[in-house]
Design a protein around this motif. Structure first.
Motif, PDB file in Angstrom:
ATOM      1  N   LEU A 124      -5.572 -10.800   5.288  1.00  7.56           N
ATOM      2  CA  LEU A 124      -5.689 -10.516   6.590  1.00  7.56           C
ATOM      3  C   LEU A 124      -4.563  -9.958   7.127  1.00  7.56           C
ATOM      4  CD1 LEU A 124      -7.863 -13.976   7.337  1.00  7.56           C
ATOM      5  CD2 LEU A 124      -8.660 -11.860   6.728  1.00  7.56           C
ATOM      6  N   SER A 125      -3.608 -10.148   6.938  1.00  2.95           N
ATOM      7  CA  SER A 125      -2.400  -9.717   7.498  1.00  2.95           C
ATOM      8  C   SER A 125      -2.268  -8.259   7.139  1.00  2.95           C
ATOM      9  CB  SER A 125      -0.786 -10.282   7.181  1.00  2.95           C
ATOM     10  OG  SER A 125      -0.851 -11.754   7.619  1.00  2.95           O
ATOM     11  N   ASP A 126      -2.640  -7.828   5.990  1.00  5.54           N
ATOM     12  CA  ASP A 126      -2.662  -6.399   5.705  1.00  5.54           C
ATOM     13  C   ASP A 126      -4.035  -5.594   6.608  1.00  5.54           C
ATOM     14  OD1 ASP A 126      -1.919  -4.218   3.375  1.00  5.54           O
ATOM     15  OD2 ASP A 126      -3.979  -4.033   3.826  1.00  5.54           O
ATOM     16  N   ARG A 127      -4.961  -6.249   6.663  1.00  7.93           N
ATOM     17  CA  ARG A 127      -6.143  -5.491   7.140  1.00  7.93           C
ATOM     18  C   ARG A 127      -6.338  -5.488   8.679  1.00  7.93           C
ATOM     19  NH1 ARG A 127      -8.236  -2.035   4.328  1.00  7.93           N
ATOM     20  NH2 ARG A 127      -5.874  -1.906   3.979  1.00  7.93           N
ATOM     21  N   ARG A 128      -5.513  -6.584   9.386  1.00 10.21           N
ATOM     22  CA  ARG A 128      -5.689  -6.899  10.742  1.00 10.21           C
ATOM     23  C   ARG A 128      -4.633  -5.900  11.379  1.00 10.21           C
ATOM     24  NH1 ARG A 128      -6.229 -13.373  11.238  1.00 10.21           N
ATOM     25  NH2 ARG A 128      -8.213 -13.366  10.905  1.00 10.21           N
ATOM     26  N   ASP A 129      -4.695  -5.620  12.754  1.00 13.89           N
ATOM     27  CA  ASP A 129      -3.712  -5.049  13.327  1.00 13.89           C
ATOM     28  C   ASP A 129      -2.546  -5.895  13.432  1.00 13.89           C
ATOM     29  OD1 ASP A 129      -3.308  -2.644  15.934  1.00 13.89           O
ATOM     30  OD2 ASP A 129      -2.225  -4.584  16.335  1.00 13.89           O
ATOM     31  N   SER A 130      -1.393  -5.198  13.226  1.00 16.37           N
ATOM     32  CA  SER A 130      -0.069  -5.758  13.281  1.00 16.37           C
ATOM     33  C   SER A 130       0.130  -6.884  14.478  1.00 16.37           C
ATOM     34  CB  SER A 130       1.108  -4.927  13.121  1.00 16.37           C
ATOM     35  OG  SER A 130       0.764  -4.434  11.617  1.00 16.37           O
ATOM     36  N   SER A 131      -0.261  -6.426  15.666  1.00 14.41           N
ATOM     37  CA  SER A 131       0.028  -7.277  16.863  1.00 14.41           C
ATOM     38  C   SER A 131      -0.923  -8.377  16.857  1.00 14.41           C
ATOM     39  CB  SER A 131      -0.103  -6.324  18.060  1.00 14.41           C
ATOM     40  OG  SER A 131       0.935  -5.240  18.156  1.00 14.41           O
ATOM     41  N   ASN A 154     -11.717  -7.215  13.014  1.00 12.31           N
ATOM     42  CA  ASN A 154     -13.041  -7.162  12.105  1.00 12.31           C
ATOM     43  C   ASN A 154     -12.838  -8.089  10.938  1.00 12.31           C
ATOM     44  OD1 ASN A 154     -14.490  -5.467  13.929  1.00 12.31           O
ATOM     45  ND2 ASN A 154     -13.691  -3.600  12.797  1.00 12.31           N
ATOM     46  N   PHE A 155     -11.712  -8.544  10.666  1.00 12.13           N
ATOM     47  CA  PHE A 155     -11.330  -9.208   9.408  1.00 12.13           C
ATOM     48  C   PHE A 155     -11.126 -10.676   9.508  1.00 12.13           C
ATOM     49  CE2 PHE A 155     -10.192  -4.766   9.373  1.00 12.13           C
ATOM     50  CZ  PHE A 155     -10.808  -4.499   8.148  1.00 12.13           C
ATOM     51  N   THR A 156     -12.131 -11.623   9.120  1.00 13.02           N
ATOM     52  CA  THR A 156     -11.968 -13.012   9.181  1.00 13.02           C
ATOM     53  C   THR A 156     -11.848 -13.657   7.807  1.00 13.02           C
ATOM     54  OG1 THR A 156     -14.121 -13.138   9.533  1.00 13.02           O
ATOM     55  CG2 THR A 156     -12.740 -13.215  11.523  1.00 13.02           C
ATOM     56  N   ALA A 157     -12.300 -12.863   6.694  1.00 14.19           N
ATOM     57  CA  ALA A 157     -12.427 -13.499   5.558  1.00 14.19           C
ATOM     58  C   ALA A 157     -12.357 -12.448   4.414  1.00 14.19           C
ATOM     59  CB  ALA A 157     -13.743 -14.200   5.351  1.00 14.19           C
ATOM     60  N   PHE A 158     -12.234 -12.690   3.031  1.00 16.54           N
ATOM     61  CA  PHE A 158     -12.522 -11.551   2.012  1.00 16.54           C
ATOM     62  C   PHE A 158     -13.688 -10.952   2.094  1.00 16.54           C
ATOM     63  CE2 PHE A 158      -9.273 -14.402  -0.492  1.00 16.54           C
ATOM     64  CZ  PHE A 158      -8.287 -13.586  -0.546  1.00 16.54           C
ATOM     65  N   PRO A 159     -13.654  -9.763   1.630  1.00 20.79           N
ATOM     66  CA  PRO A 159     -14.997  -8.984   1.517  1.00 20.79           C
ATOM     67  C   PRO A 159     -15.917  -9.147   0.337  1.00 20.79           C
ATOM     68  CG  PRO A 159     -13.265  -7.495   0.658  1.00 20.79           C
ATOM     69  CD  PRO A 159     -12.601  -8.793   1.194  1.00 20.79           C
ATOM     70  N   SER A 160     -16.958  -9.118   0.471  1.00 14.18           N
ATOM     71  CA  SER A 160     -17.818  -9.367  -0.869  1.00 14.18           C
ATOM     72  C   SER A 160     -17.541  -8.732  -2.079  1.00 14.18           C
ATOM     73  CB  SER A 160     -19.284  -9.031  -0.562  1.00 14.18           C
ATOM     74  OG  SER A 160     -19.342  -7.856  -0.302  1.00 14.18           O
ATOM     75  N   LYS A 161     -16.979  -7.597  -2.134  1.00 14.82           N
ATOM     76  CA  LYS A 161     -16.414  -6.810  -3.208  1.00 14.82           C
ATOM     77  C   LYS A 161     -15.233  -6.008  -2.773  1.00 14.82           C
ATOM     78  CE  LYS A 161     -19.578  -3.079  -2.355  1.00 14.82           C
ATOM     79  NZ  LYS A 161     -20.670  -2.277  -2.845  1.00 14.82           N
ATOM     80  N   GLU A 273       6.661 -14.510   8.580  1.00 15.70           N
ATOM     81  CA  GLU A 273       5.692 -15.011   7.495  1.00 15.70           C
ATOM     82  C   GLU A 273       4.778 -13.610   7.148  1.00 15.70           C
ATOM     83  OE1 GLU A 273       3.024 -18.791   7.154  1.00 15.70           O
ATOM     84  OE2 GLU A 273       2.011 -17.338   8.822  1.00 15.70           O
ATOM     85  N   VAL A 274       4.559 -12.772   8.334  1.00 15.85           N
ATOM     86  CA  VAL A 274       3.909 -11.461   8.011  1.00 15.85           C
ATOM     87  C   VAL A 274       4.622 -10.905   7.049  1.00 15.85           C
ATOM     88  CG1 VAL A 274       3.603  -9.309   9.100  1.00 15.85           C
ATOM     89  CG2 VAL A 274       2.632 -11.462  10.218  1.00 15.85           C
ATOM     90  N   GLY A 275       6.017 -10.728   7.094  1.00 14.75           N
ATOM     91  CA  GLY A 275       6.852  -9.812   6.277  1.00 14.75           C
ATOM     92  C   GLY A 275       6.768 -10.394   4.924  1.00 14.75           C
ATOM     93  N   TYR A 276       6.426 -11.756   4.940  1.00 14.38           N
ATOM     94  CA  TYR A 276       6.328 -12.556   3.534  1.00 14.38           C
ATOM     95  C   TYR A 276       5.187 -11.984   2.801  1.00 14.38           C
ATOM     96  CZ  TYR A 276       6.333 -16.238  -0.021  1.00 14.38           C
ATOM     97  OH  TYR A 276       6.351 -16.837  -1.326  1.00 14.38           O
ATOM     98  N   ASP A 277       4.132 -12.128   3.755  1.00  9.74           N
ATOM     99  CA  ASP A 277       2.648 -11.577   3.342  1.00  9.74           C
ATOM    100  C   ASP A 277       2.835 -10.500   2.666  1.00  9.74           C
ATOM    101  OD1 ASP A 277       1.600 -14.017   4.285  1.00  9.74           O
ATOM    102  OD2 ASP A 277       1.054 -13.395   6.176  1.00  9.74           O
TER     103      ASP A 277
END
Length: 536
Positions: A124-131, A154-161, A273-277
């Motif tokens: 989620l940290s990768d997909r979402r806006d950094s702010s 738009n991102f709250t969970a893993f995608p289906s694939k 933590e975002v950095g660790y992510d």
């Protein structure tokens, strides 16, 4: 009623008693080092000038057209660190192969040892806006922020694939993380001014260093399975150092923490933590996210120090306090509200387990203008006192990346949230009750040492939770709560006004005790300890 001219070495416990005395105090520990004079303290806290000058004055030199350390302060920020490990000339040369090889191995180890919860969070940290990534650190204010800032993802969970190679590497680019026309518009505008500008970007120093991402350096990186195709499809010129997500996370966190200081350390913890992510997800190396922390911190301080931004800064602070501060959701999740846990995690991410490679004896240096980061967190302190907090809570010297010339890398902002690390001079704080958070009530959680003494003035309330060894305490006004047996330090206790509360079962006064008729000693009547002991 007990009437003593002087009480020496007492143990105060809960009891219904009062002590009145107009006696003067006697110094009992003359062997202790003297507190610094104001002139001496100013010399200790004086900023160090780097090759580019001071970052807060040069931050707009970070442009895409001038990326060399001679022209770009964001690149030059790493002259004393990453530039000593890596030379980007001639397709790159390892100047310190040991540290760079260890950096790669740590990238492998961290990515291969993650929990299911960490896998989702880093995705989620990768997909979402950094702010947007900093919103969870608002804790009980997060839901109100999402609503009143019209924040979106738009991102709250893993995608289906898994995402295909044709998917956008930056899927949040088409989604505005929060609206600058919302009820929290001023707060959002200040975040954007800090974190979404050319001078905010890590991309410019990346162009100079050209340091390859860890998943391209060799096998072993456990890339998130939903993002493997996306990562592999990115161009080879998409470099590692410094991490952009981490840079923007710190830029956002420090503005969030400035405008809503009730969540200062939580915001900074989440940024780390975002950095660790970024390492967990397989995108960045530890050195890259450490570099992002340094750059993001410097940029945030520069924006807050820029006088041309003062009107917006004032509006953003008022905006957050008016719209957010009175809307806590007591039932909301708060994963960042334990100070000691935050401090432990933040300290670990300050070094990522690297050993020291430079001198451990390099004195702490507080960058010019860095104290502004604590302005709203400690509204009752002056500029020098806020610089002293940063100085006395600074991280140890010698670790990779952290020893830049000015000192941005050694600022331990979570520990700074807990108050002074030492009192270097005899320190008077004047807490006046006002509408500003922490003016009425504050807690110092650190163990405070030093040769200076503490004088509490003003009508606010200060609680001391640490095991303190500073040289003595005077209470002139308001309330001082001793929430630790050794909260009052190693010297005298002098009550000339106000109230001293015993917030723990027993409190030791190592030196002499005196109290005049205008002062109050208020024990904790709920405590089972009901003894008053006098030590000769």
């Amino acid at each position: 009623m007990m009437n003593h001219q002087l009480l020496k070495g007492i143990m105060l416990c809960s009891a219904t008693f009062a002590i009145t005395s107009a006696a003067s105090l006697i110094r009992t520990n003359t062997s202790q080092a003297s507190a610094l004079t104001n002139t001496e303290l100013q010399k200790v806290l004086a900023p160090k000038k780097a090759s580019y000058g001071y970052y807060i004055n040069q931050y707009k030199s970070n442009t895409s057209t001038d990326v060399t350390p001679q022209d770009n302060a964001a690149t030059a920020l790493f002259n004393n660190s990453f530039s000593k490990y890596w030379d980007p000339a001639s397709n790159g040369t390892k100047l310190n192969a040991k540290i760079l090889n260890e950096n790669q191995q740590k990238s492998v180890t961290i990515s291969q040892n993650q929990t299911a919860a960490e896998s989702l969070r880093s995705y989620l940290s990768d997909r979402r806006d950094s702010s947007y990534n900093e919103i969870p650190a608002l804790g009980p204010f997060a839901n109100a922020f999402v609503r009143d800032a019209d924040a979106k993802t738009n991102f709250t969970a893993f995608p289906s694939k898994p995402w295909p190679a044709t998917a956008k590497d930056d899927p949040s680019s088409g989604v505005i993380w929060a609206s600058d026309n919302s009820k929290l518009g001023s707060m959002v505008r200040l975040v954007n001014l800090t974190a979404s500008q050319t001078y905010s970007s890590s991309g410019n120093p990346k162009k100079y260093f050209k340091y390859v991402r860890p998943f391209r350096q060799g096998p072993g990186i456990n890339m998130n399975k939903y993002l493997v195709a996306v990562f592999n499809a990115t161009p080879a010129t998409d470099y590692d150092f410094p991490s952009g997500h981490t840079t923007q996370a710190f830029e956002t966190a420090l503005i969030m923490g400035y405008t809503l200081p009730q969540r200062f350390s939580q915001e900074v913890t989440r940024a780390s933590e975002v950095g660790y992510d970024r390492v967990l997800v397989g995108r960045h190396s530890p050195l890259a996210v450490m570099g992002g922390r340094v750059l993001g911190t410097a940029v945030a301080a520069a924006v807050l120090n820029d006088s041309s931004n003062s009107a917006l800064i004032k509006k953003a602070y008022s905006n957050a306090q008016t719209v957010l501060a009175n809307k806590p959701d007591k039932n909301a999740a708060d994963d960042y509200n334990n100070y000691q846990t935050n401090l432990k995690n933040y300290d670990a991410r300050m070094t990522y387990g690297f050993e020291t490679i430079d001198s451990k004896k390099t004195p702490m240096s507080v960058p010019k203008g860095a104290e502004i980061l604590l302005k709203t967190r400690f509204p009752y302190l002056n500029v020098t006192q806020r610089r002293e907090i940063l100085y006395t809570t600074g991280f140890k010297a010698g670790y990779p990346i952290n020893d830049d010339t000015e000192g941005w890398g050694r600022l331990n902002l979570v520990k700074a949230d807990g108050g002074f690390g030492k009192l270097l001079t005899n320190t008077t704080i004047n807490m006046k009750e006002s509408s500003k958070p922490y003016s009425k009530n504050d807690i110092w959680r650190n163990n405070v040492g030093g040769q200076g003494s503490l004088t509490k003035a003003g009508n606010g309330t200060l609680s001391l939770e640490g095991t303190n060894t500073f040289s003595g305490t005077t209470i002139k006004g308001g309330t001082l709560i001793a929430s630790n047996t050794h909260a009052l330090g190693s010297g005298k206790l002098n009550l000339t006004g106000g109230t001293s509360k015993l917030g723990t079962g027993k409190v030791k006064v190592q030196g002499n005790y005196a109290q005049n008729a205008k002062a109050n000693l208020n024990p904790d009547l709920k405590s089972k300890c009901n003894k008053f002991k006098l030590y000769k």
